[in-house]
Write a protein that holds these residues in place. Structure first.
Motif, PDB file in Angstrom:
ATOM      1  N   GLY A   1       5.150   0.122   6.306  1.00  0.00           N
ATOM      2  CA  GLY A   1       4.410   1.068   7.132  1.00  0.00           C
ATOM      3  C   GLY A   1       4.399   0.674   8.590  1.00  0.00           C
ATOM      4  O   GLY A   1       4.973  -0.338   8.990  1.00  0.00           O
ATOM      5  N   GLN A   2       3.745   1.487   9.400  1.00  0.00           N
ATOM      6  CA  GLN A   2       3.617   1.205  10.819  1.00  0.00           C
ATOM      7  C   GLN A   2       2.394   1.927  11.370  1.00  0.00           C
ATOM      8  O   GLN A   2       1.916   2.901  10.793  1.00  0.00           O
ATOM      9  CB  GLN A   2       4.862   1.646  11.584  1.00  0.00           C
ATOM     10  N   ASP A   3       1.872   1.412  12.472  1.00  0.00           N
ATOM     11  CA  ASP A   3       0.848   2.120  13.224  1.00  0.00           C
ATOM     12  C   ASP A   3       1.293   2.122  14.685  1.00  0.00           C
ATOM     13  O   ASP A   3       2.468   1.889  14.971  1.00  0.00           O
ATOM     14  CB  ASP A   3      -0.540   1.504  13.027  1.00  0.00           C
ATOM     15  N   HIS A   4       0.408   2.364  15.609  1.00  0.00           N
ATOM     16  CA  HIS A   4       0.820   2.449  17.010  1.00  0.00           C
ATOM     17  C   HIS A   4       1.139   1.092  17.617  1.00  0.00           C
ATOM     18  O   HIS A   4       1.667   1.008  18.718  1.00  0.00           O
ATOM     19  CB  HIS A   4      -0.268   3.149  17.835  1.00  0.00           C
ATOM     20  N   LYS A   5       0.842  -0.009  16.896  1.00  0.00           N
ATOM     21  CA  LYS A   5       1.093  -1.343  17.436  1.00  0.00           C
ATOM     22  C   LYS A   5       2.143  -2.122  16.659  1.00  0.00           C
ATOM     23  O   LYS A   5       2.895  -2.901  17.246  1.00  0.00           O
ATOM     24  CB  LYS A   5      -0.201  -2.159  17.456  1.00  0.00           C
ATOM     25  N   ASN A   6       2.200  -1.970  15.337  1.00  0.00           N
ATOM     26  CA  ASN A   6       3.034  -2.837  14.513  1.00  0.00           C
ATOM     27  C   ASN A   6       3.825  -2.051  13.468  1.00  0.00           C
ATOM     28  O   ASN A   6       3.401  -0.985  13.019  1.00  0.00           O
ATOM     29  CB  ASN A   6       2.172  -3.870  13.770  1.00  0.00           C
ATOM     30  N   THR A   7       4.959  -2.613  13.092  1.00  0.00           N
ATOM     31  CA  THR A   7       5.731  -2.159  11.939  1.00  0.00           C
ATOM     32  C   THR A   7       5.816  -3.334  10.974  1.00  0.00           C
ATOM     33  O   THR A   7       6.035  -4.474  11.399  1.00  0.00           O
ATOM     34  CB  THR A   7       7.139  -1.708  12.353  1.00  0.00           C
ATOM     35  N   TYR A   8       5.649  -3.083   9.690  1.00  0.00           N
ATOM     36  CA  TYR A   8       5.587  -4.188   8.740  1.00  0.00           C
ATOM     37  C   TYR A   8       6.068  -3.754   7.365  1.00  0.00           C
ATOM     38  O   TYR A   8       6.206  -2.562   7.069  1.00  0.00           O
ATOM     39  CB  TYR A   8       4.159  -4.731   8.619  1.00  0.00           C
ATOM     40  N   PHE A   9       6.335  -4.747   6.510  1.00  0.00           N
ATOM     41  CA  PHE A   9       6.525  -4.458   5.087  1.00  0.00           C
ATOM     42  C   PHE A   9       5.933  -5.593   4.263  1.00  0.00           C
ATOM     43  O   PHE A   9       5.823  -6.733   4.709  1.00  0.00           O
ATOM     44  CB  PHE A   9       7.998  -4.197   4.727  1.00  0.00           C
TER      45      PHE A   9
ATOM     46  N   LEU B   1       9.036   5.742   8.400  1.00  0.00           N
ATOM     47  CA  LEU B   1       7.896   5.061   7.800  1.00  0.00           C
ATOM     48  C   LEU B   1       6.646   5.898   8.006  1.00  0.00           C
ATOM     49  O   LEU B   1       6.471   6.505   9.061  1.00  0.00           O
ATOM     50  CB  LEU B   1       7.696   3.679   8.438  1.00  0.00           C
ATOM     51  N   LYS B   2       5.796   5.918   7.000  1.00  0.00           N
ATOM     52  CA  LYS B   2       4.530   6.633   7.141  1.00  0.00           C
ATOM     53  C   LYS B   2       3.620   5.892   8.104  1.00  0.00           C
ATOM     54  O   LYS B   2       3.605   4.669   8.161  1.00  0.00           O
ATOM     55  CB  LYS B   2       3.857   6.790   5.780  1.00  0.00           C
ATOM     56  N   ASN B   3       2.851   6.653   8.862  1.00  0.00           N
ATOM     57  CA  ASN B   3       1.908   6.045   9.793  1.00  0.00           C
ATOM     58  C   ASN B   3       0.712   5.501   9.025  1.00  0.00           C
ATOM     59  O   ASN B   3      -0.003   6.248   8.356  1.00  0.00           O
ATOM     60  CB  ASN B   3       1.445   7.078  10.824  1.00  0.00           C
ATOM     61  N   LEU B   4       0.504   4.206   9.122  1.00  0.00           N
ATOM     62  CA  LEU B   4      -0.597   3.562   8.433  1.00  0.00           C
ATOM     63  C   LEU B   4      -1.486   2.864   9.451  1.00  0.00           C
ATOM     64  O   LEU B   4      -1.009   2.356  10.458  1.00  0.00           O
ATOM     65  CB  LEU B   4      -0.091   2.526   7.420  1.00  0.00           C
ATOM     66  N   SER B   5      -2.753   2.815   9.177  1.00  0.00           N
ATOM     67  CA  SER B   5      -3.669   2.057  10.012  1.00  0.00           C
ATOM     68  C   SER B   5      -3.556   0.591   9.632  1.00  0.00           C
ATOM     69  O   SER B   5      -3.657   0.230   8.473  1.00  0.00           O
ATOM     70  CB  SER B   5      -5.105   2.543   9.793  1.00  0.00           C
ATOM     71  N   VAL B   6      -3.302  -0.287  10.603  1.00  0.00           N
ATOM     72  CA  VAL B   6      -3.106  -1.696  10.313  1.00  0.00           C
ATOM     73  C   VAL B   6      -4.294  -2.503  10.831  1.00  0.00           C
ATOM     74  O   VAL B   6      -4.155  -3.517  11.481  1.00  0.00           O
ATOM     75  CB  VAL B   6      -1.787  -2.208  10.928  1.00  0.00           C
ATOM     76  N   GLY B   7      -5.498  -2.019  10.572  1.00  0.00           N
ATOM     77  CA  GLY B   7      -6.688  -2.752  10.979  1.00  0.00           C
ATOM     78  C   GLY B   7      -7.003  -3.817   9.961  1.00  0.00           C
ATOM     79  O   GLY B   7      -7.996  -3.736   9.243  1.00  0.00           O
TER      80      GLY B   7
ATOM     81  N   CYS C   1       3.922 -10.727   3.978  1.00  0.00           N
ATOM     82  CA  CYS C   1       4.048  -9.588   4.887  1.00  0.00           C
ATOM     83  C   CYS C   1       4.880 -10.012   6.090  1.00  0.00           C
ATOM     84  O   CYS C   1       4.656 -11.064   6.676  1.00  0.00           O
ATOM     85  CB  CYS C   1       2.662  -9.117   5.345  1.00  0.00           C
ATOM     86  N   LYS C   2       5.837  -9.188   6.444  1.00  0.00           N
ATOM     87  CA  LYS C   2       6.646  -9.415   7.643  1.00  0.00           C
ATOM     88  C   LYS C   2       6.352  -8.291   8.619  1.00  0.00           C
ATOM     89  O   LYS C   2       6.422  -7.112   8.246  1.00  0.00           O
ATOM     90  CB  LYS C   2       8.134  -9.436   7.289  1.00  0.00           C
ATOM     91  N   LEU C   3       6.022  -8.640   9.861  1.00  0.00           N
ATOM     92  CA  LEU C   3       5.690  -7.596  10.818  1.00  0.00           C
ATOM     93  C   LEU C   3       6.187  -7.953  12.207  1.00  0.00           C
ATOM     94  O   LEU C   3       6.365  -9.124  12.551  1.00  0.00           O
ATOM     95  CB  LEU C   3       4.191  -7.322  10.851  1.00  0.00           C
ATOM     96  N   VAL C   4       6.429  -6.916  13.017  1.00  0.00           N
ATOM     97  CA  VAL C   4       6.802  -7.076  14.417  1.00  0.00           C
ATOM     98  C   VAL C   4       6.032  -6.045  15.236  1.00  0.00           C
ATOM     99  O   VAL C   4       5.577  -5.021  14.717  1.00  0.00           O
ATOM    100  CB  VAL C   4       8.320  -6.870  14.645  1.00  0.00           C
TER     101      VAL C   4
END
Length: 394
Positions: A78-86, A348-354, A41-44
């Motif tokens: 995907g992404q949420d309010h804090k991170n974008t990732y794939f 990107l669809k909004n996803l929960s990244v918990g 997983c790569k995220l920023v």
């Protein structure tokens, strides 16, 4: 396979280990909870606006490479309010790790690697994409084949049916150790620059070093200029033990014009030695010495105080891999921002990244010594620690 995941990430993936850093952003080893399958997983952070847009552009590039063999394959994003990732497939060791484990590689292995690199770039360029960051960390070994990864700095060189126009003073993009002369000058890059970088990479893997490896300078532009001048004066044919195919290869790629299509078949055949031309090459890594002495074994005898001292000197030495570093992307800001302004974004669809976090996290600290060897120090946190949040991991 779907490129978007409608389920919350906390129901889909568990973060296991931090693998390192790409041209930007962090790379994690993750497990798909429903199947147990391991991915990367790569995220920023979304607050890192430029890095987020770069990540989105990398996702766009990966969509273009979907289903093509030899490249990172996008699983979901995907992404949420804090991170974008794939999420992408997890492959094997990169060539820098292979070099450290195996030491100097023999001529047959180097030529085989060159052959596979040409085939990969031929496929990449046929998709109108240039990589712009060819280096050992971005080639990985999987099922006896090389795979090309990390498209964070990649770019389409054909836009609106036309080849990019040549431009100067764009800023250096890539890794200076392996970057082409034109890239170091800050010129617009094209297919020829990827190929020139392959030449420096193969010479490095064979020799274990390059003449400009330890160039020091207070200003990065001065450093780039010094490396550029050394590459301009570099004559690989004067190195006695170097495979003769490598000087011939460098002579060809340095003659290429900016928008010229390389003869990939000719380059591939340069690296073939009596092989069946119809057979797909498999990577067989062989060492020049029978006895393997892994540098990692010597690390056990290094005292913690010595390791800390080496870590403090890290900022004074050349860092050729991972994140946007002094030698990678720091001088390319104006060019990258300009490209991002022009680049078409993706949704990107909004996803929960918990993400559910493991109780044990492996932290890899890179220590570079004066002899340009990389050692890995694995520090494990106590297993009785509570799961940590994604915010803490960032």
């Amino acid at each position: 396979m779907k490129c978007y995941d409608n389920k919350p990430a906390s129901q889909s993936y568990q973060f296991l280990d931090k693998l390192g850093e790409g041209s930007f952003g962090y790379i994690w080893k993750v497990k798909q909870i429903s199947t147990g399958q391991i991915y990367a997983c790569k995220l920023v952070k979304n607050s890192m606006k430029k890095e987020k847009t770069l990540l989105q552009r990398e996702i766009k590039i990966l969509h273009l490479l979907k289903g093509k063999k030899g490249f990172t394959q996008l699983i979901t994003s995907g992404q949420d309010h804090k991170n974008t990732y794939f999420i992408m497939n997890l492959l094997g060791d990169n060539l820098e790790q292979v070099r450290i484990k195996c030491g100097k590689l023999d001529t047959t292995t180097i030529l085989n690697m060159g052959q596979q690199m040409i085939l990969l770039l031929k496929e990449l360029h046929s998709s109108n994409i240039i990589h712009r960051d060819i280096k050992p960390e971005n080639f990985v070994v999987h099922q006896e084949k090389l795979h090309l990864i990390d498209f964070g700095l990649s770019k389409l060189f054909i836009q609106d049916g036309k080849h990019l126009e040549f431009r100067e003073n764009k800023g250096m993009i890539g890794t200076a150790r392996y970057a082409s002369i034109n890239a170091l000058k800050g010129n617009e890059q094209s297919r020829r620059d990827d190929l020139e970088s392959v030449g420096y990479l193969l010479i490095y893997l064979f020799m274990g070093t390059l003449p400009w490896n330890n160039i020091m300078a207070e200003d990065k532009n001065i450093k780039y200029y010094k490396i550029q001048r050394m590459k301009e004066a570099f004559k690989p044919e004067t190195y006695i033990n170097l495979p003769p195919e490598l000087p011939k290869y460098m002579e060809y790629v340095k003659r290429l014009k900016f928008d010229q299509k390389p003869d990939y078949d000719c380059l591939e055949n340069m690296f073939k030695k009596g092989e069946d031309f119809n057979r797909s090459p498999k990577l067989q890594i062989q060492q020049s010495h029978l006895q393997i002495k892994s540098n990692l074994l010597h690390l056990k005898s290094v005292e913690r105080a010595q390791c800390l001292t080496s870590r403090k000197s890290l900022n004074q030495l050349e860092n050729t891999s991972r994140r946007i570093t002094f030698e990678d992307l720091s001088s390319a800001g104006a060019d990258i921002i300009e490209e991002l302004d022009k680049d078409e974004g993706i949704t990107l669809k909004n996803l929960s990244v918990g993400i559910k976090q493991p109780q044990v996290i492996n932290r890899i600290n890179k220590v570079r010594t004066g002899s340009d060897q990389i050692f890995e120090i694995e520090n494990k946190l106590k297993s009785n620690q509570l799961p940590i949040s994604l915010k803490q991991l960032e």
